[in-house]
Enzyme design. Sequence first.
Site, mmCIF file in Angstrom:
data_model
loop_
_atom_site.group_PDB
_atom_site.id
_atom_site.type_symbol
_atom_site.label_atom_id
_atom_site.label_comp_id
_atom_site.label_asym_id
_atom_site.label_seq_id
_atom_site.Cartn_x
_atom_site.Cartn_y
_atom_site.Cartn_z
ATOM 1 N N CYS A 1 -3.440 1.512 6.694
ATOM 2 C CA CYS A 1 -3.798 0.742 8.208
ATOM 3 C C CYS A 1 -4.277 2.057 9.062
ATOM 4 O O CYS A 1 -5.081 1.653 10.078
ATOM 5 C CB CYS A 1 -2.671 0.046 8.954
ATOM 6 S SG CYS A 1 -1.240 -0.242 7.715
ATOM 7 N N LYS B 1 11.599 -8.802 1.667
ATOM 8 C CA LYS B 1 10.509 -9.492 0.750
ATOM 9 C C LYS B 1 9.274 -8.593 0.884
ATOM 10 O O LYS B 1 8.637 -8.302 1.871
ATOM 11 C CB LYS B 1 10.197 -10.891 1.952
ATOM 12 C CG LYS B 1 9.416 -11.816 0.983
ATOM 13 C CD LYS B 1 7.936 -11.529 1.179
ATOM 14 C CE LYS B 1 6.949 -12.115 0.085
ATOM 15 N NZ LYS B 1 6.024 -11.559 -0.635
ATOM 16 N N ASN C 1 0.844 -1.456 -0.027
ATOM 17 C CA ASN C 1 0.068 0.046 0.051
ATOM 18 C C ASN C 1 0.931 1.348 0.067
ATOM 19 O O ASN C 1 0.424 2.342 -0.594
ATOM 20 C CB ASN C 1 -1.063 0.084 1.102
ATOM 21 C CG ASN C 1 -0.558 0.001 2.378
ATOM 22 O OD1 ASN C 1 0.649 -0.688 2.631
ATOM 23 N ND2 ASN C 1 -1.132 0.439 3.450
ATOM 24 N N GLU D 1 3.586 -4.150 12.916
ATOM 25 C CA GLU D 1 2.578 -3.313 12.520
ATOM 26 C C GLU D 1 1.650 -3.567 11.431
ATOM 27 O O GLU D 1 1.822 -3.938 10.547
ATOM 28 C CB GLU D 1 3.381 -1.748 11.903
ATOM 29 C CG GLU D 1 2.534 -0.684 11.969
ATOM 30 C CD GLU D 1 1.667 -0.288 10.524
ATOM 31 O OE1 GLU D 1 0.670 -0.679 10.637
ATOM 32 O OE2 GLU D 1 2.270 0.132 9.690
#
Length: 455
Positions: free
Chosen positions: A262, A154, A131, A228
């Site tokens: 988020c 990754k 995102n 997170e």
Amino acid sequence: MSTEVINPATGEKIRNYEELSVNEAFEAVDKTHQVWQQWRNTTFNERSRYMLNAARILREEKEKWGQLMTAEMGKVTKSGIAEAEKCAWVCEYYANNAERFLQIEEVETDASKSFISYQPIGVVLAIMPWNFPFWQVLRFAAPALMAGNAGVLKHASNVPGCGKAIEEIFKRAGFPEHLFTTLLVGSDKVNDIIGHEKIRAVTLTGSTPAGQAVAARAGELLKKTVLELGGSDPYVVLADADLEATVEACVTSRLINTGQSCIAAKRFIVVKELKAQFESMMVEKMKSKVLGDPSDNQTDLGPMARADLRDDLHEQVRQSMDAGAKCLLGGEVPKGKGAFYPATVLTDVKPGMPAYDNELFGPVAAIIEALDERDAIRIANDTSFGLGAAVFTRNEQKGKHIAEYELEAGSCFVNSFVKSDPRLPFGGIKESGYGRELGVFGIREFVNIKTVYIK
């Protein structure tokens, strides 16, 4: 095996990337560890010089990076450009402050000398989402490299080009080759990579289930983690709020990155005497946002990152409406190409609905009525998440008290939307994860906080 990258605005294939085998990934980790053995002994001045070079490249070529984000995950290009600029900021912040954050701290004891020293721990594996494909990586990498660590990334499978671009930026900036390495691997290889003996710690930004899986694997091997995870951020609107400024902040937060954040506002908890007016103003403001081509400067909302994510969001909206929520705006999948979803406003949202209980990762606002201030705070905390929260009131002292003591989240804002800032720690509680990024706390997560005692 290869990864196919699809442009979410057009549905067209961009290119294929060949994935690494487990053995190839292990070889890359070994190279990173070998380079780290020398890097750990570099001075802060040397690290800072390279990090400032990275900041310069990010800023000078921000249009290029913004366009790359648009192509791979549909981010509105002007937002991608702003993201690249923010990445330059975090690089500069740690380049200028890392030495101070990690300086030796003398402690008076019965020893002739005793002190705390902050030492690098080695190779840190970063598992990052799509995102904010540059920002999520740089906010980990800048403090990690400045602390004397190495990084292995990754990245999400739909933004491999962003991952490789960041690796190239560090290389061009002067950092040693292989100190920061992007591994093009699928999620099925993550457990193996966490298990590599040279991986000393893991940081993940992603969903709660992904965090649980990574924490379980890393915990089994006693490797430090920072997580997170998701959020269902409540924005509490009290009776004395400045409604015009409040709605502006609420809509801005809800639609950042086409709602795929988020810490975007998710649940709008409004006291009953303001509910009708808040609904009307929010619908008008949301309706004014332009949905369309993400490369157009007039566009506010681009496509969602993938068609399956758009379809999952629409199903959450549909289920909430079936359970009694009212749709005041949007709520329909547009016809034509691309993973688009319109700005949507749901009201009369109640427990048991996806819009109340779950994270809506897209441009959907859920309005919840509260009887009064105490009820609003209760509803705000009635969630398994705890990433961010905000309260809106003209009474600054009241807002400060609610933010500091009553809202259960890692970041609580008063009369402003929640955002990350390199100068402030960032992270959550409950199912939103643990540990902190950014600020002084972020750089100290992945160091050996070493006691030295001299008799």
